[in-house]
Design an enzyme around this catalytic site. Sequence first.
Site, PDB file in Angstrom:
ATOM      1  CG  ASP B 240       5.740 -65.435 -25.095  1.00  0.00           C
ATOM      2  OD1 ASP B 240       6.292 -64.587 -25.961  1.00  0.00           O
ATOM      3  OD2 ASP B 240       6.541 -65.710 -24.017  1.00  0.00           O
ATOM      4  CE  LYS B 251      11.874 -63.734 -22.929  1.00  0.00           C
ATOM      5  NZ  LYS B 251      12.014 -65.243 -23.321  1.00  0.00           N
TER       6      LYS B 251
END
Lengths: 351, 351
Positions: B240, B251
């Site tokens: 991310d 995640k």
Amino acid sequence: MPVPTVDWVGGLDGSFKVIDQTLLPTRYEIIDLDTVEQAWEAIRKLRVRGAPALGVAAGFSVVVGVRNWTGSDPEKFLAEVERVCLYIGTSRPTAVNLFWALDRMRRCAQIHRAQSVPAIKQALLDEAKLILAEDKDICRRLGAHAVKLIHDGAHILTHCNAGGLATADFGTALAGIFTAHEAGLSVHVYVDETRPLLQGSRLTAWELMNAGIETTLICDNMAGFVLSRGEVDLVITGADRIAANGDTANKIGTYGLAVLACHHRVPFYVAAPVSTFDLAIRSGAEIPIEQRAASEVTDLCGVRLAPEGVGVLNPAFDVTPHELITGIITELGVISHPDVATVSALLGKRS
Amino acid sequence: MPVPTVDWVGGLDGSFKVIDQTLLPTRYEIIDLDTVEQAWEAIRKLRVRGAPALGVAAGFSVVVGVRNWTGSDPEKFLAEVERVCLYIGTSRPTAVNLFWALDRMRRCAQIHRAQSVPAIKQALLDEAKLILAEDKDICRRLGAHAVKLIHDGAHILTHCNAGGLATADFGTALAGIFTAHEAGLSVHVYVDETRPLLQGSRLTAWELMNAGIETTLICDNMAGFVLSRGEVDLVITGADRIAANGDTANKIGTYGLAVLACHHRVPFYVAAPVSTFDLAIRSGAEIPIEQRAASEVTDLCGVRLAPEGVGVLNPAFDVTPHELITGIITELGVISHPDVATVSALLGKRS
């Protein structure tokens, strides 16, 4: 105080009561099992589950099954006991503790065969109550050893359900936690939800909250995050089977948790009665891993979670090598740094 | 070949098409988004999702929103572009890539403001198609670097969905896998289901199977078991956000997987475009962890999985320290043993 998972109230005309675990966590209901058919169905449908609890349930199921037998011939009564035992055994044919308890009940009837039918019936009820009392005693003694590892304000991580709902009392992994709570210590428990069957979220979280213990539910993949933050003082799990060298088979995910605990230098404990040791097995390498149905992973409560036809691996448990286990907590004491020598030293106390 | 997650067919009067990801994995349906309201709803309801894919979708949403504007005054048209951009931005106000793409579309309109309205409309479509083409190009270049790490017959473990469904093409974590498959290599992928939202079982497993790649779905807590059996050659996940020293937010569960891979000496790779690096962040310690709704953990498709009132921790992601990362795969090449020096050395190639 944990709730009575399996219990008997009164004498021979009393009530066999279990918590209907299929209704948890949304409903808490104690059901009466008045007939052996009801008892069979409760075992079959997992209304009562967990190895020690199944043993206790098997004992009371036999009592329920034979108490209304109207004859007076002890030999014919023993045949009836046998018939009922065989019937109860068909409810969960792979549950080792079920058969262990049924054998105890058969032997009890044999031992008392010279007595009257009412006396044998009473002996069977006494034996079933003894199985219950022994399980409670093991839980309490295990808890008394476990609580020494828990300080006031401790944060404990656990996996699956090795709690009161799997036994007749304090459970195994949760025994130390319940004991600490009863002693007035403040404890906080992180509960892995435990995919695929979610015993952590459905059962462990429920029974901890029911006892008034602070509980935080996490998904299994969040354990590393919580450990990395220094928010866990110790990990305690149960065990399905322990080899002579301390290698431990337990619910899938236990091994990964042990590696993570080791990486963060957090003590990792296994809690189990000495009956869990299988000394015929030298190491975890000899323990076969049961693969369960793919649908447990791909479906949940009728909802399809994955594509049709996807390959699935669904091992029921994994094996944690003894090197990763800080200690095994039993009713006889704690085996620190378990290996062949320390395991046999403690188990030697049995004889 | 991965399916086109977000696509445009034809000219200005053409069709904006997306896979409705909310129907996966049980139904595969491509829907036309003919109006800006339909596009807004598709973004809002996660029919289209994933940072790169959202950027592409934002571009085409602007085209759909302004193509039927009937005036001829370029200044008034630019005001209409602004109105549409603001409206689309309300669909997912925290999606960074959405706003990045909307800004590109605004700038494009500004640059062409001296031209006729039809010419500006065409320029906007060209810009949106360029965002799509750039994303495809990044995926392909990333895949070309990743495939060098994959041998014929490789077993690869991945987590969450950093596949074609999150981008316009090959994805990031899956780019090397798709590239290897296209090149005729045999690959087998273990897919973590990725609780709580199950992007692994719902999306990753679906798109791998759709491409004809051998796929085995596991619960997150089974990764340790699979790794311990020597059944994984390498792990690849997405990212991310990556700090200047290579620490990677991804995640929840990625960190635990990295620890397990390290314990088993299995290479652990992160795959992400260079746009994922945030050099203003020196290390992972500076990355705030978003906590998401408890209901994601306690409820699934309307089924209650945990007791009412239970405490829940639901971090959206975790941070994997760079020491646990074997390499970061980008479209510019692979950063082996990422740290401040190796990251800045590769990113320096951008300028």
